[in-house]
Design a protein around this motif. Sequence first.
Motif, PDB file in Angstrom:
ATOM      1  N   ASN A 247       1.972  -5.317   2.895  1.00 25.40           N
ATOM      2  CA  ASN A 247       1.618  -5.416   1.479  1.00 25.40           C
ATOM      3  C   ASN A 247       0.138  -5.171   1.262  1.00 25.40           C
ATOM      4  N   ARG A 248      -0.666  -5.647   2.227  1.00 24.94           N
ATOM      5  CA  ARG A 248      -2.110  -5.448   2.086  1.00 24.94           C
ATOM      6  C   ARG A 248      -2.461  -3.965   2.176  1.00 24.94           C
ATOM      7  N   ILE A 249      -1.779  -3.258   3.133  1.00 23.32           N
ATOM      8  CA  ILE A 249      -2.049  -1.820   3.279  1.00 23.32           C
ATOM      9  C   ILE A 249      -1.634  -1.090   2.004  1.00 23.32           C
ATOM     10  N   LEU A 250      -0.435  -1.453   1.488  1.00 19.12           N
ATOM     11  CA  LEU A 250       0.072  -0.808   0.278  1.00 19.12           C
ATOM     12  C   LEU A 250      -0.884  -1.043  -0.891  1.00 19.12           C
ATOM     13  N   THR A 251      -1.343  -2.294  -1.050  1.00 12.71           N
ATOM     14  CA  THR A 251      -2.243  -2.612  -2.160  1.00 12.71           C
ATOM     15  C   THR A 251      -3.552  -1.834  -2.031  1.00 12.71           C
ATOM     16  N   THR A 252      -4.057  -1.708  -0.788  1.00 11.04           N
ATOM     17  CA  THR A 252      -5.311  -0.979  -0.581  1.00 11.04           C
ATOM     18  C   THR A 252      -5.124   0.494  -0.921  1.00 11.04           C
ATOM     19  N   VAL A 253      -3.983   1.092  -0.464  1.00 11.17           N
ATOM     20  CA  VAL A 253      -3.722   2.513  -0.742  1.00 11.17           C
ATOM     21  C   VAL A 253      -3.628   2.741  -2.251  1.00 11.17           C
ATOM     22  N   VAL A 254      -2.893   1.859  -2.942  1.00  9.32           N
ATOM     23  CA  VAL A 254      -2.749   2.005  -4.397  1.00  9.32           C
ATOM     24  C   VAL A 254      -4.119   1.883  -5.063  1.00  9.32           C
ATOM     25  N   GLY A 255      -4.941   0.949  -4.576  1.00  9.13           N
ATOM     26  CA  GLY A 255      -6.281   0.750  -5.132  1.00  9.13           C
ATOM     27  C   GLY A 255      -7.140   1.985  -4.962  1.00  9.13           C
ATOM     28  N   VAL A 256      -7.102   2.583  -3.750  1.00  5.56           N
ATOM     29  CA  VAL A 256      -7.910   3.781  -3.474  1.00  5.56           C
ATOM     30  C   VAL A 256      -7.438   4.945  -4.360  1.00  5.56           C
ATOM     31  N   LEU A 257      -6.093   5.100  -4.475  1.00  8.16           N
ATOM     32  CA  LEU A 257      -5.552   6.173  -5.323  1.00  8.16           C
ATOM     33  C   LEU A 257      -6.007   6.009  -6.766  1.00  8.16           C
ATOM     34  N   PHE A 258      -5.994   4.751  -7.228  1.00 10.28           N
ATOM     35  CA  PHE A 258      -6.390   4.463  -8.604  1.00 10.28           C
ATOM     36  C   PHE A 258      -7.840   4.876  -8.842  1.00 10.28           C
ATOM     37  N   VAL A 259      -8.716   4.531  -7.879  1.00  6.50           N
ATOM     38  CA  VAL A 259     -10.136   4.873  -8.003  1.00  6.50           C
ATOM     39  C   VAL A 259     -10.295   6.395  -8.012  1.00  6.50           C
ATOM     40  N   LEU A 260      -9.529   7.094  -7.124  1.00  6.98           N
ATOM     41  CA  LEU A 260      -9.621   8.563  -7.063  1.00  6.98           C
ATOM     42  C   LEU A 260      -9.206   9.198  -8.382  1.00  6.98           C
ATOM     43  N   ILE A 261      -8.112   8.698  -8.948  1.00  7.29           N
ATOM     44  CA  ILE A 261      -7.625   9.257 -10.219  1.00  7.29           C
ATOM     45  C   ILE A 261      -8.682   9.059 -11.306  1.00  7.29           C
ATOM     46  N   CYS A 262      -9.318   7.869 -11.297  1.00  7.91           N
ATOM     47  CA  CYS A 262     -10.369   7.612 -12.286  1.00  7.91           C
ATOM     48  C   CYS A 262     -11.504   8.607 -12.108  1.00  7.91           C
ATOM     49  N   LEU A 263     -11.900   8.843 -10.830  1.00  8.68           N
ATOM     50  CA  LEU A 263     -13.011   9.765 -10.561  1.00  8.68           C
ATOM     51  C   LEU A 263     -12.659  11.185 -10.999  1.00  8.68           C
ATOM     52  N   VAL A 264     -11.397  11.594 -10.717  1.00 13.75           N
ATOM     53  CA  VAL A 264     -10.950  12.943 -11.128  1.00 13.75           C
ATOM     54  C   VAL A 264     -11.053  13.067 -12.640  1.00 13.75           C
ATOM     55  N   ASN A 265     -10.630  12.025 -13.343  1.00  9.83           N
ATOM     56  CA  ASN A 265     -10.673  12.019 -14.796  1.00  9.83           C
ATOM     57  C   ASN A 265     -12.092  12.149 -15.309  1.00  9.83           C
TER      58      ASN A 265
END
Length: 361
Positions: free
Chosen positions: A310-328
Amino acid sequence: MDNAYKIKVQNVTKEYDLYKSQSEKLRSFFSLSNSKVPHFWSLMGISLEIKPGETLGLIGVNGSGKSTLSNIISGIIPQTTGIVDVRGDTSIIAIGAGLRGNLTGLENIRLKALMQGLTNPEIDALMDDIVSFADIGDFLYQPVKSYSSGMKSRLGFSIAVHVNPDILIIDEALSVGDDTFYQKCVDKIAEFKDEGKTIVFVSHSLKQIEILCDRVAWIHYGTLKEIGATDKVVKDYRAFTKWFKAQTKKEKKHFQRQMKENQKAFDIDAYQKQVTEERQQADPDNANVAAAVKKDFYGSVISEKMSLSNRILTTVVGVLFVLICLVNISGHSVSQVVEHPSSIFQPETVLHDPNATTSTK
Ligand SMILES: Nc1ncnc2c1ncn2[C@@H]1O[C@H](COP(=O)(O)OP(=O)(O)OP(=O)(O)O)[C@@H](O)[C@H]1O
């Protein structure tokens, strides 16, 4: 239904992580192992039953785990392992327990009674009794954060005994009131006992324990040292405190440190293994003992800690979220960023044809 007990606590433990700061807590979330964070086991495997209509006292030195246990029984905090089966509604009275500091006394009465399942007309009918028992005058209209501990206790006690709970949990609430209020509370508790209600009574006053309790459990640095008839357990506890007082200052410190070290070194897996072996010895033909013990330990608890996956999944989702924000923010399309990852840190215009910008001049 088996009516032998009103409350059952079996193999209950409570673990706390001793983080030194919020940043350490955050760091430990992202690290794959939190073995460096020291752990403290406030309870190291408590099993006991409280019968319907019984008043059980909880005694023990400061920090032995009495409040932890009473809070787990009340459902205020979860246990780390074990079964807690409470057959009825509980109402806890501890100094300020469940009172909201920003609300007035009056608002707290309504809130706590609503949370206890009473309707507004029922609360209206009880309000005068609650107010007169608490007897805190105009403080009723002031925020509870301005109350003294005695006033909080009065209000908490008054609400708790008037909402008609099945099970009353009283944690040191009588230690802060004056004599008149104390007597009123003792009378009310006696009334509850006569009505056959079940009471858990936490106190440092052995006199109060002797007056009110049918049985006593002595909690000793996270373990159940003794449970039984009030006079016997109180006598043994008095002998311990007499022994402790006779020690030198250095010996006392050493003893307390040793006890706390034991609580830090407690090994939950070894304890589970020990319980499994004991049950296997008692029931040698049963091949499912290990699975049953595992279920008893972890079947009814919600893990406060995230599993590694769960920790790995949460970290991956968090990183993806930050990337999407940066792309935006960068204004590029996802395909552009995939082709030129560094473009995510450059404003959109840099990638454009320079001629396009000069043409606007
Ligand atoms: N949130 C927490 N984080 C870390 N340790 C805690 C936490 N809450 C309680 N403890 C520790 O758990 C142990 C048991 O505390 P608890 O309040 O249950 O003891 P107690 O027997 O009620 O003590 P007292 O008689 O002083 O009220 C103590 O060593 C305490 O420091």
